[in-house]
Design a protein around this motif. Structure first.
Motif, PDB file in Angstrom:
ATOM      1  N   SER A  72       2.511 -11.538   8.485  1.00 19.64           N
ATOM      2  CA  SER A  72       1.140 -12.049   8.528  1.00 19.64           C
ATOM      3  C   SER A  72       0.136 -11.004   8.979  1.00 19.64           C
ATOM      4  O   SER A  72      -1.042 -11.080   8.630  1.00 19.64           O
ATOM      5  N   ALA A  73       0.572 -10.045   9.787  1.00 19.32           N
ATOM      6  CA  ALA A  73      -0.353  -9.025  10.295  1.00 19.32           C
ATOM      7  C   ALA A  73      -0.617  -7.950   9.247  1.00 19.32           C
ATOM      8  O   ALA A  73      -1.675  -7.332   9.226  1.00 19.32           O
ATOM      9  N   ALA A  74       0.362  -7.726   8.387  1.00 16.24           N
ATOM     10  CA  ALA A  74       0.276  -6.621   7.429  1.00 16.24           C
ATOM     11  C   ALA A  74      -0.702  -6.963   6.305  1.00 16.24           C
ATOM     12  O   ALA A  74      -1.039  -8.119   6.086  1.00 16.24           O
ATOM     13  N   PRO A  75      -1.146  -5.940   5.555  1.00 16.50           N
ATOM     14  CA  PRO A  75      -2.030  -6.197   4.420  1.00 16.50           C
ATOM     15  C   PRO A  75      -1.269  -6.853   3.265  1.00 16.50           C
ATOM     16  O   PRO A  75      -0.035  -6.885   3.276  1.00 16.50           O
ATOM     17  N   ASP A  76      -2.008  -7.315   2.284  1.00 19.29           N
ATOM     18  CA  ASP A  76      -1.449  -7.726   1.001  1.00 19.29           C
ATOM     19  C   ASP A  76      -0.232  -8.643   1.159  1.00 19.29           C
ATOM     20  O   ASP A  76       0.891  -8.305   0.751  1.00 19.29           O
ATOM     21  N   THR A  77      -0.462  -9.810   1.726  1.00 21.63           N
ATOM     22  CA  THR A  77       0.641 -10.679   2.140  1.00 21.63           C
ATOM     23  C   THR A  77       1.679 -10.919   1.047  1.00 21.63           C
ATOM     24  O   THR A  77       2.885 -10.890   1.313  1.00 21.63           O
ATOM     25  N   THR A  78       1.226 -11.141  -0.170  1.00 19.80           N
ATOM     26  CA  THR A  78       2.190 -11.425  -1.237  1.00 19.80           C
ATOM     27  C   THR A  78       3.073 -10.213  -1.503  1.00 19.80           C
ATOM     28  O   THR A  78       4.295 -10.324  -1.638  1.00 19.80           O
ATOM     29  N   PHE A  79       2.441  -9.037  -1.519  1.00 15.87           N
ATOM     30  CA  PHE A  79       3.188  -7.797  -1.733  1.00 15.87           C
ATOM     31  C   PHE A  79       4.170  -7.577  -0.584  1.00 15.87           C
ATOM     32  O   PHE A  79       5.345  -7.241  -0.793  1.00 15.87           O
ATOM     33  N   THR A  80       3.705  -7.795   0.635  1.00 19.09           N
ATOM     34  CA  THR A  80       4.559  -7.585   1.805  1.00 19.09           C
ATOM     35  C   THR A  80       5.709  -8.591   1.811  1.00 19.09           C
ATOM     36  O   THR A  80       6.847  -8.258   2.172  1.00 19.09           O
ATOM     37  N   ALA A  81       5.438  -9.815   1.372  1.00 20.26           N
ATOM     38  CA  ALA A  81       6.492 -10.823   1.295  1.00 20.26           C
ATOM     39  C   ALA A  81       7.589 -10.353   0.340  1.00 20.26           C
ATOM     40  O   ALA A  81       8.779 -10.376   0.668  1.00 20.26           O
ATOM     41  N   ARG A  82       7.160  -9.887  -0.820  1.00 19.70           N
ATOM     42  CA  ARG A  82       8.167  -9.420  -1.782  1.00 19.70           C
ATOM     43  C   ARG A  82       8.912  -8.208  -1.226  1.00 19.70           C
ATOM     44  O   ARG A  82      10.103  -8.036  -1.471  1.00 19.70           O
ATOM     45  N   ALA A  83       8.210  -7.379  -0.476  1.00 20.88           N
ATOM     46  CA  ALA A  83       8.847  -6.201   0.121  1.00 20.88           C
ATOM     47  C   ALA A  83       9.949  -6.630   1.096  1.00 20.88           C
ATOM     48  O   ALA A  83      11.082  -6.145   1.033  1.00 20.88           O
ATOM     49  N   LEU A  84       9.617  -7.575   1.978  1.00 23.21           N
ATOM     50  CA  LEU A  84      10.624  -8.022   2.958  1.00 23.21           C
ATOM     51  C   LEU A  84      11.808  -8.655   2.246  1.00 23.21           C
ATOM     52  O   LEU A  84      12.963  -8.517   2.664  1.00 23.21           O
ATOM     53  N   GLN A  85      11.524  -9.339   1.148  1.00 23.73           N
ATOM     54  CA  GLN A  85      12.602 -10.015   0.416  1.00 23.73           C
ATOM     55  C   GLN A  85      13.541  -9.044  -0.289  1.00 23.73           C
ATOM     56  O   GLN A  85      14.623  -9.431  -0.719  1.00 23.73           O
ATOM     57  N   GLN A  86      13.127  -7.788  -0.400  1.00 27.89           N
ATOM     58  CA  GLN A  86      14.019  -6.778  -0.992  1.00 27.89           C
ATOM     59  C   GLN A  86      15.077  -6.307  -0.007  1.00 27.89           C
ATOM     60  O   GLN A  86      16.026  -5.643  -0.384  1.00 27.89           O
ATOM     61  N   CYS A  87      14.855  -6.575   1.296  1.00 25.02           N
ATOM     62  CA  CYS A  87      15.800  -6.072   2.302  1.00 25.02           C
ATOM     63  C   CYS A  87      17.071  -6.925   2.301  1.00 25.02           C
ATOM     64  O   CYS A  87      17.051  -8.101   1.964  1.00 25.02           O
ATOM     65  N   GLU A  88      18.166  -6.305   2.731  1.00 23.53           N
ATOM     66  CA  GLU A  88      19.405  -7.081   2.868  1.00 23.53           C
ATOM     67  C   GLU A  88      19.367  -7.912   4.140  1.00 23.53           C
ATOM     68  O   GLU A  88      19.864  -9.018   4.198  1.00 23.53           O
ATOM     69  N   LEU A  89      18.782  -7.315   5.189  1.00 25.27           N
ATOM     70  CA  LEU A  89      18.757  -8.007   6.477  1.00 25.27           C
ATOM     71  C   LEU A  89      17.408  -7.769   7.145  1.00 25.27           C
ATOM     72  O   LEU A  89      16.944  -6.627   7.231  1.00 25.27           O
ATOM     73  N   THR A  90      16.789  -8.848   7.599  1.00 26.04           N
ATOM     74  CA  THR A  90      15.583  -8.714   8.421  1.00 26.04           C
ATOM     75  C   THR A  90      15.859  -9.355   9.770  1.00 26.04           C
ATOM     76  O   THR A  90      16.427 -10.449   9.840  1.00 26.04           O
ATOM     77  N   VAL A  91      15.467  -8.655  10.835  1.00 22.62           N
ATOM     78  CA  VAL A  91      15.744  -9.124  12.194  1.00 22.62           C
ATOM     79  C   VAL A  91      14.432  -9.166  12.970  1.00 22.62           C
ATOM     80  O   VAL A  91      13.653  -8.209  12.911  1.00 22.62           O
TER      81      VAL A  91
END
Ligand code: MGD
Ligand code: MGD
Ligand code: MO
Length: 759
Positions: free
Chosen positions: A475-494
């Protein structure tokens, strides 16, 4: 790899049905502030916990307020807190709990449909939680299994650069130092932090111009300043304890110049709730002058002030200082001469006579302080903004003497300390050398990713593990939709967190939540109760110790979490660090200049002040050992017909992405956050009426981004400019629009159009 959770579930984008708009207030503080602080605290924490917490905040033996980084005075009052500090404490001290049962009752998708306010209201996280690949719900996981999973993933990376380690600025010095050490032992400098979105521009600008990234004033300087400029900052909401400092200055007759597109209540008058006159009277007038600059009109305005200063008040310049300590005055002078008043006035929105009047006030000043915050740092030309302030200060020799200097007012309560501890993707070679010598390893040299680069790398599939020590990255980062897709590319988010937030809901293939102790809570370790240390906005390092019962018996402290992470990943035995934080501080004292004898000095009643070459010795540690005047062109924004410059700001009822409520009392806005503040004449031009429903569309390099369902609010804001709250509008901030040199997202000057929607 992406999984089922769709970024369309980012956050509800619905019209506020009950929005009420009244007149903005004429003063800040007063009885209302006390009432809101107390009711809010008692509702969330109960009477006993509320009293205990509020009496402990910012006391020499208590905890550092998790609100802002404004320093504490040495002579503290019994209740050294403010309305918004109290809200921050209640948010953490709440009795509500987000338990495994609640996670079982709500799928991640259901949680995503809730508002940020609702997410926060579910209370403190109580257990480590795990979201398996393809699972719809989080389930509890033991600490041991959680660390084993994270360690395993990190060990499997082809390169340590496939992991990113984010930090939010509430993290203590001790946790931050251990964390960056772990990350560098792992072999990467991928340490982006919230500072990349915050005051990075200030650090870059000041390092180039005056050889330090930090502010050059102490709190005591405010006692002898005769002119204080507050530019691009809203202290009434975001640093309310600063109002007391400004009040003292105003009573001494100090000139206070506010430069802000909005006439913020907190800069007009202050009704000090700790004085009778603040409760029953009108309070104290703060700003003696207000310049309603256009959004991103600051370079033009500051150049205008300097032009007038040199033209009309040449004898007021500190010629001796300029000759002895600076370079580049000639180039600045020539540039200012060639700048036309017509352009200055058009770009700033301020009349020439008003600019000349301010120049006269500044010319009279023998000791001037300039304070600024996000209004300046989040533009493409943010570094230029800040360097123009430095230019202005240099003209009068306002460095290294009492009552004068540069004051970037930091946000998070320890964001400055985290950087000092080495949370930085571009560490200096000197720091790496000292760290390597102390821990006998060769730290990685190559620069890591900053926040925006980390998002781009994740989006491109180059990052497999994302780890966040605090904050709400999505939510803090720019371009929320882009950032969402970016996080979804990771294998693990902690996420190491205290409260549920949207970053727990848009995740990698697998996700883990590690719940931690907050500032206000007792931190018992093997050697007994621990305290941590923090550094405030003015370089004072002091202790912070919580006393409240922890929200759950299953919470770990941040240093303990980092120690366990190092054990699981690198088989390091760091149990002694977690058992006694003195052992971490011993190491900090040996690695970081200025922290010698940390364990002794941090135990002093008010902590200690870090050395500052500019402030203490008028020494500018630039390559030439002289401060640099810099020349910047007035920026030209590509605003087309029917388009506006949008600035994204905080309401009085939020802490960054944490929403306390839907009101913005000082601006007269109630029961709604999806609003666009617009000048009444622009409304007429666009045929809008107050309350009309609109979408906001940003335009950057021909790409459109849309935020849906806002309402128009008529507001006193310069023509051509509009303001909205963050994080609702972060979907509009282009990932590839960043400040030159500091890479800070340009969330304070977005080019947008505003489209009516059918209701
Ligand atoms: N209660 C509370 N306290 C906080 C926070 C919070 O969210 N809530 N956040 C913390 C953090 S991390 C930070 S960084 C700080 C943020 O503190 P601020 O920087 O005060 O926060 P913003 O709301 O972003 O406000 C920026 C101010 O700049 C003005 N502004 C906008 N655009 C421009 C411009 O182009 N030029 C000029 N001159 N002014 C402009 C806005 O009108 C507003 O008054 O506060 C910290 N403290
Ligand atoms: N459009 C736009 N975007 C902006 C800004 C803007 O002005 N406009 N401002 C930017 C700025 S200045 C900043 S600093 C960033 C803020 O970015 P962040 O620091 O990432 O965001 P916060 O909202 O402060 O983080 C809140 C979360 O921190 C967690 N938390 C709270 N206390 C603790 C604690 O003690 N320990 C741990 N581990 N976690 C804790 C809680 O889970 C909570 O949900 O946003 C930036 N984004
Ligand atoms: Mo910030």
């Amino acid at each position: 790899m992406t999984q089922g959770r769709d970024p369309e579930f980012l956050a509800p984008e619905v019209l506020d049905q009950n929005l009420r708009v009244g007149r903005p207030e004429e003063s800040a503080g007063g009885l209302a502030a006390v009432r809101v602080a107390l009711t809010n605290s008692v509702q969330q924490m109960g009477v006993a916990r509320a009293v205990s917490a509020l009496l402990d905040v910012n006391q020499t033996t208590g905890f550092d307020c998790p609100g802002c980084a404004w320093p504490d005075p040495d002579n503290r009052s019994v209740a050294e807190f403010c309305e918004n500090g109290a809200k921050a404490i209640a948010e953490e001290g709440t009795r509500a709990r987000m338990t495994p049962e609640l996670f079982a009752a709500h799928s991640v998708e259901e949680l995503s449909r809730q508002t940020d306010l609702w997410l926060g209201q579910q209370g403190r996280l109580t257990h480590p939680m795990y979201l398996a690949a393809g699972a719809s719900h989080y389930a509890p996981i033991s600490w041991g299994d959680a660390f084993a999973k994270i360690g395993e993933r990190l060990k499997q990376l082809a390169s340590p650069n496939e992991a990113v380690f984010y930090t939010s600025g509430r993290t203590s010095n001790e946790a931050a130092f251990l964390y960056q050490l772990f990350v560098r032992l792992l072999g990467t400098n991928n340490l982006p932090d919230c500072s990349n979105m915050c005051h990075e521009s200030s650090g870059v600008a000041m390092t180039q111009a005056i050889g330090t990234a930090k502010g050059t004033v102490s709190l005591r300087d405010f006692d002898s300043a005769d002119c204080i400029v507050v530019i691009g900052q809203n202290p009434g909401t975001n640093h309310p304890r600063m109002l007391r400092t400004l009040q003292d200055a105003a009573r001494r007759g100090c000139a206070i110049i506010s430069i802000n597109p909005l006439a913020e209540a907190g800069l007009k008058r202050f009704r000090n709730p700790q004085e009778l006159s603040g409760i029953v009277g009108n309070g104290t007038q703060l700003a003696t002058h207000h310049l309603a600059v256009k959004v991103n009109g600051d370079v033009a305005l500051l150049k205008g002030i300097m032009k007038a200063l040199i033209q009309d008040h040449s004898s007021a310049l500190d010629h001796e200082f300029i000759a002895a300590h600076t370079e580049g005055f000639g180039a600045l002078d020539r540039d200012l001469q060639s700048e036309s008043w017509e352009q200055i006035v058009a770009a700033s929105g301020i009349a020439e006579a008003d600019i000349r009047e301010i120049a006269a006030v500044i010319a009279r000043s023998k000791a001037m302080i300039c304070c600024w915050a996000m209004g300046l740092t989040q533009h493409q030309n943010a570094v230029a903004n800040i360097q123009e302030i430095i230019n202005l200060l240099l003209l009068g020799g306002h460095f290294g003497r009492p009552g004068a200097g540069a004051c970037p007012v930091r946000g998070h309560s320890n964001v400055q300390g985290d950087r000092t501890m080495g949370i930085w993707e571009r560490p200096s070679s000197d720091f790496l050398r000292r760290l390597g010598a102390e821990f006998q390893f060769t730290p990685p040299r190559a620069h890591g990713y900053n926040t925006v680069e980390a998002i781009e790398a994740m989006h491109a599939g180059k990052v497999r593990v994302f780890f966040a020590l605090g904050g709400n990255f999505l939510s803090a980062a720019p371009d929320t939709t882009f950032t969402a897709r970016a996080l979804q590319q990771c294998e693990l988010t902690v996420q190491v967190s205290t409260k549920l937030n949207r970053s727990h809901l848009i995740t990698g293939t697998e996700a883990i939540i590690l719940p931690c102790l907050g500032r206000t809570e007792r931190d018992m370790q093997q050697s007994g109760a621990q305290f941590v240390s923090v550094e405030n906005s003015m370089g004072v390092v002091h202790a912070s110790q919580g006393r409240l019962d922890p929200a759950s018996p299953f919470l770990l402290s941040e240093p303990a979490i980092v120690a366990a992470l190092a054990q699981a990943t690198l088989s390091l035995n760091w149990a002694h660090f977690a058992a006694n934080y003195d052992s971490i501080r011993e190491r900090i004292a040996r690695v970081i200049p200025g922290f010698e004898d940390l364990n002794v000095r941090v135990r002093g009643a008010n902590g200690f002040e870090l050395p500052n070459a500019v402030r203490d010795r008028r020494e500018f540690l630039t390559p030439s050992r002289r401060a640099q005047f810099t020349v910047h062109a007035i920026p030209k924004l590509p605003v087309g017909a029917g388009q506006f410059v949008l600035t994204t700001i905080r309401s009085h009822d939020q802490y960054n992405t944490t929403i306390y409520g839907n009101n913005d009392r000082y601006r007269g806005i109630h029961a709604g956050r999806r609003v666009v503040l617009m000048n009444a004449l622009d409304m007429i031009g666009q045929k809008f009426a107050a309350g009309d429903a609109v979408d906001i569309v940003s335009h950057h390099l021909g790409i459109q981004r849309r935020a849906k369902n806002f309402r128009i609010v008529a507001y006193e804001i310069p023509r051509g400019c509009v303001a909205c709250y963050f994080p609702e509008t972060n979907v509009l901030v282009p990932i590839d629009s960043v400040a030159t040199a500091s890479h800070t997202p340009t969330s304070k000057s977005l080019i947008v159009s505003i489209e009516r929607v059918a209701q």
